[in-house]
Design an enzyme around this catalytic site. Structure first.
Site, PDB file in Angstrom:
ATOM      1  N   ASP A  53     -38.443 -55.292  46.832  1.00 20.19           N
ATOM      2  CA  ASP A  53     -39.439 -56.316  47.139  1.00 20.19           C
ATOM      3  C   ASP A  53     -40.675 -55.716  47.800  1.00 20.19           C
ATOM      4  O   ASP A  53     -40.597 -54.678  48.461  1.00 20.19           O
ATOM      5  CB  ASP A  53     -38.850 -57.371  48.078  1.00 20.19           C
ATOM      6  N   ALA A  54     -41.799 -56.403  47.674  1.00 17.38           N
ATOM      7  CA  ALA A  54     -43.053 -55.924  48.259  1.00 17.38           C
ATOM      8  C   ALA A  54     -42.943 -55.774  49.775  1.00 17.38           C
ATOM      9  O   ALA A  54     -43.569 -54.888  50.355  1.00 17.38           O
ATOM     10  CB  ALA A  54     -44.200 -56.872  47.900  1.00 17.38           C
TER      11      ALA A  54
END
Length: 177
Positions: free
Chosen positions: A40-41
């Protein structure tokens, strides 16, 4: 070709940027390589990229159950009850997880600063754990720690199977094979 990349916070696991998030092309300018798995970012750490479709599937496909290991900074104090629950597997809204390997660890001494820094609360301590899983559900580690009463503040993947982050500086990559 296999590349290990230390993905910084705020970078997507895709080459194209999206909204406020950067894409991988801001850090890796190699044609023909593709991400093997996702991060995930708002998570950091080891991301593998390859130009070999079979290798990509072997790393990313949950059927192969390649172990992924994370350093997790959580809000609260990691205790035996939480570690036992994680080790047995916890029930999430999409079903029970497989058992995990979990242990409390000291705060990493050589960790790069995160930008932006995590939120800190004056009256709530934070602690660290090392968690290894063999699944890859959406935001699974964050949901697992929340299920045992320890919300994740910072999540850093340090290993995927035999591949380790080790001393690779954040935002840099290195060819492995």
């Amino acid at each position: 070709m296999l590349i290990r990349f230390n993905k910084p916070y705020g970078v997507l696991s895709q080459f194209t940027p999206e909204g406020r998030w950067q894409g991988l092309k801001d850090h890796i300018d190699l044609p023909g390589v593709y991400v093997a798995g996702r991060l995930d970012a708002d998570s950091e750490g080891l991301l593998l990229l390859t130009d070999d479709g079979q290798e990509q599937a072997r790393i990313a496909d949950p059927r192969f159950k390649m172990e992924k290991t994370y350093l997790v900074q959580v809000e609260g104090v990691v205790d035996d009850k939480a570690l036992t629950a994680l080790a047995r597997g916890v029930t999430l809204n999409d079903g029970p997880t497989l058992p995990a390997r979990a242990q409390a660890v000291a705060p990493p001494a050589d960790l790069w600063p995160r930008n932006p820094p995590i939120r800190e609360r004056k009256n709530i301590p934070t602690s660290w754990l090392e968690l290894s899983i063999r699944e890859g559900r959406n935001r699974q580690v964050r949901r697992m720690t929340a299920a045992v009463g320890l919300p994740t503040l910072r999540l850093i993947r340090i290993a995927i199977g035999p591949y380790h982050l080790r001393d690779l500086p954040t935002g840099t990559w290195q060819q492995v094979a």
